[in-house]
Design a protein around this motif. Sequence first.
Motif, PDB file in Angstrom:
ATOM      1  N   ASP A  63      46.298  44.036  55.196  1.00 59.35           N
ATOM      2  CA  ASP A  63      44.927  44.071  54.618  1.00 59.35           C
ATOM      3  C   ASP A  63      44.816  44.933  53.610  1.00 59.35           C
ATOM      4  OD1 ASP A  63      43.931  41.902  56.194  1.00 59.35           O
ATOM      5  OD2 ASP A  63      42.349  43.300  57.254  1.00 59.35           O
ATOM      6  N   ALA A  64      45.312  46.155  53.554  1.00 55.59           N
ATOM      7  CA  ALA A  64      45.189  47.127  52.430  1.00 55.59           C
ATOM      8  C   ALA A  64      45.911  46.617  51.334  1.00 55.59           C
ATOM      9  CB  ALA A  64      46.084  48.460  52.935  1.00 55.59           C
ATOM     10  N   PHE A  65      46.996  46.040  51.345  1.00 54.38           N
ATOM     11  CA  PHE A  65      47.965  45.345  50.586  1.00 54.38           C
ATOM     12  C   PHE A  65      47.060  44.240  49.900  1.00 54.38           C
ATOM     13  CE2 PHE A  65      51.060  42.433  48.705  1.00 54.38           C
ATOM     14  CZ  PHE A  65      51.510  43.005  47.493  1.00 54.38           C
ATOM     15  N   GLY A  66      46.702  43.262  50.509  1.00 55.48           N
ATOM     16  CA  GLY A  66      46.091  42.320  50.263  1.00 55.48           C
ATOM     17  C   GLY A  66      44.931  42.294  49.520  1.00 55.48           C
ATOM     18  N   ARG A  67      43.872  43.305  50.100  1.00 54.07           N
ATOM     19  CA  ARG A  67      42.758  43.361  49.500  1.00 54.07           C
ATOM     20  C   ARG A  67      43.010  44.086  48.197  1.00 54.07           C
ATOM     21  NH1 ARG A  67      39.844  39.697  51.367  1.00 54.07           N
ATOM     22  NH2 ARG A  67      39.916  39.674  53.457  1.00 54.07           N
ATOM     23  N   SER A  68      43.813  45.118  47.963  1.00 56.99           N
ATOM     24  CA  SER A  68      44.216  45.603  46.716  1.00 56.99           C
ATOM     25  C   SER A  68      44.549  44.781  45.621  1.00 56.99           C
ATOM     26  CB  SER A  68      45.408  46.792  46.827  1.00 56.99           C
ATOM     27  OG  SER A  68      45.068  47.560  47.747  1.00 56.99           O
ATOM     28  N   LEU A  69      45.449  43.635  46.143  1.00 59.98           N
ATOM     29  CA  LEU A  69      46.027  42.870  45.315  1.00 59.98           C
ATOM     30  C   LEU A  69      44.958  41.719  44.784  1.00 59.98           C
ATOM     31  CD1 LEU A  69      48.637  41.298  43.693  1.00 59.98           C
ATOM     32  CD2 LEU A  69      48.732  40.048  45.846  1.00 59.98           C
ATOM     33  N   TYR A  70      44.118  41.526  45.744  1.00 57.29           N
ATOM     34  CA  TYR A  70      42.976  40.458  45.660  1.00 57.29           C
ATOM     35  C   TYR A  70      41.935  40.877  44.395  1.00 57.29           C
ATOM     36  CZ  TYR A  70      39.121  37.762  47.455  1.00 57.29           C
ATOM     37  OH  TYR A  70      37.979  36.912  47.669  1.00 57.29           O
ATOM     38  N   MET A  71      41.599  42.132  44.696  1.00 60.84           N
ATOM     39  CA  MET A  71      40.654  42.937  43.524  1.00 60.84           C
ATOM     40  C   MET A  71      41.348  43.116  42.412  1.00 60.84           C
ATOM     41  SD  MET A  71      37.866  42.483  45.301  1.00 60.84           S
ATOM     42  CE  MET A  71      36.711  43.236  43.966  1.00 60.84           C
TER      43      MET A  71
ATOM     44  N   ARG B  74      34.090  33.233  35.922  1.00 59.16           N
ATOM     45  CA  ARG B  74      34.303  34.261  36.946  1.00 59.16           C
ATOM     46  C   ARG B  74      34.802  33.556  38.237  1.00 59.16           C
ATOM     47  NH1 ARG B  74      30.420  39.205  36.545  1.00 59.16           N
ATOM     48  NH2 ARG B  74      29.851  39.132  34.436  1.00 59.16           N
ATOM     49  N   MET B  75      34.201  32.288  38.497  1.00 58.00           N
ATOM     50  CA  MET B  75      34.792  31.431  39.790  1.00 58.00           C
ATOM     51  C   MET B  75      36.266  31.192  39.565  1.00 58.00           C
ATOM     52  SD  MET B  75      31.321  28.964  40.577  1.00 58.00           S
ATOM     53  CE  MET B  75      32.030  28.247  42.042  1.00 58.00           C
ATOM     54  N   ILE B  76      36.659  30.729  38.420  1.00 54.79           N
ATOM     55  CA  ILE B  76      38.024  30.416  38.246  1.00 54.79           C
ATOM     56  C   ILE B  76      39.043  31.682  38.318  1.00 54.79           C
ATOM     57  CG2 ILE B  76      39.786  29.881  36.283  1.00 54.79           C
ATOM     58  CD1 ILE B  76      37.720  28.073  35.017  1.00 54.79           C
ATOM     59  N   CYS B  77      38.521  32.766  37.877  1.00 58.15           N
ATOM     60  CA  CYS B  77      39.341  34.157  38.163  1.00 58.15           C
ATOM     61  C   CYS B  77      39.346  34.244  39.493  1.00 58.15           C
ATOM     62  CB  CYS B  77      38.497  35.388  37.365  1.00 58.15           C
ATOM     63  SG  CYS B  77      38.664  34.972  35.514  1.00 58.15           S
ATOM     64  N   ALA B  78      38.276  34.137  40.026  1.00 54.02           N
ATOM     65  CA  ALA B  78      38.165  34.676  41.882  1.00 54.02           C
ATOM     66  C   ALA B  78      39.107  33.392  42.487  1.00 54.02           C
ATOM     67  CB  ALA B  78      36.737  34.456  41.983  1.00 54.02           C
ATOM     68  N   ALA B  79      39.007  32.234  42.132  1.00 55.46           N
ATOM     69  CA  ALA B  79      39.708  31.357  42.944  1.00 55.46           C
ATOM     70  C   ALA B  79      41.350  31.675  42.878  1.00 55.46           C
ATOM     71  CB  ALA B  79      39.365  29.965  42.501  1.00 55.46           C
TER      72      ALA B  79
ATOM     73  N   THR C 119      46.436  33.902  44.768  1.00 59.61           N
ATOM     74  CA  THR C 119      47.492  34.824  44.308  1.00 59.61           C
ATOM     75  C   THR C 119      47.621  35.637  45.653  1.00 59.61           C
ATOM     76  OG1 THR C 119      47.297  34.736  42.293  1.00 59.61           O
ATOM     77  CG2 THR C 119      48.446  36.583  43.115  1.00 59.61           C
ATOM     78  N   CYS C 120      46.596  36.225  46.136  1.00 60.89           N
ATOM     79  CA  CYS C 120      46.758  37.224  47.386  1.00 60.89           C
ATOM     80  C   CYS C 120      47.256  36.651  48.468  1.00 60.89           C
ATOM     81  CB  CYS C 120      45.189  37.812  47.733  1.00 60.89           C
ATOM     82  SG  CYS C 120      45.113  38.681  49.215  1.00 60.89           S
ATOM     83  N   TRP C 121      46.728  35.287  48.791  1.00 60.08           N
ATOM     84  CA  TRP C 121      47.160  34.885  50.086  1.00 60.08           C
ATOM     85  C   TRP C 121      48.645  34.282  50.040  1.00 60.08           C
ATOM     86  CZ3 TRP C 121      46.550  34.609  55.153  1.00 60.08           C
ATOM     87  CH2 TRP C 121      45.255  35.077  55.546  1.00 60.08           C
ATOM     88  N   ALA C 122      49.237  33.858  48.721  1.00 57.55           N
ATOM     89  CA  ALA C 122      50.400  33.683  48.639  1.00 57.55           C
ATOM     90  C   ALA C 122      51.485  34.857  49.049  1.00 57.55           C
ATOM     91  CB  ALA C 122      50.656  33.358  46.931  1.00 57.55           C
TER      92      ALA C 122
END
Length: 168
Positions: free
Chosen positions: A40-48, A81-86, A91-94
Amino acid sequence: KQQIMQWSFRKAIQDTWSRGNAKMKLQNFYTGFGIHFCCDAFGRSLYMFTYEYLKRSMSERQHVDVDSNSASPANLSIPQRMICAASAGMTCWAFIYPADVIRSRLYSQSLNSQSLPTTMDGIRLAQQMVRETGFQSLYRGMPISVARAGPVAAAILPVYDYMLDMIS
């Protein structure tokens, strides 16, 4: 599949407390915390990071002035923003999907075992999965998770931006 729904909350707490020996009772509540925290730490960091990077890149390409004191480019539209978020969610889940598979398997194995899983158990489990069925075992189910991550992030992160703008 998690079957806690058939128990009461009290029963779940009692069963978790009663598993294992007397020295490990409190540890039962933190089963798999290490791999969960890392994932979760790596995933959320990558996500944001990916979300903010994509917003700033899109903003720079449009030659929109970005307020350096703001956490996000102020002049991007909601669809942008929705495109960036998607893209960020996918990317995070990959990247974190294999670790999530291992984490889920560790959790399910700990339900049938009296010992608590360790980090080494996660490494051994990954090695066993790869040895038995190849690397594809770490990625089984990934396409649907990645496809689901896009719309979820596209709905959540623009709301996050809106709320951040409201409080700042």
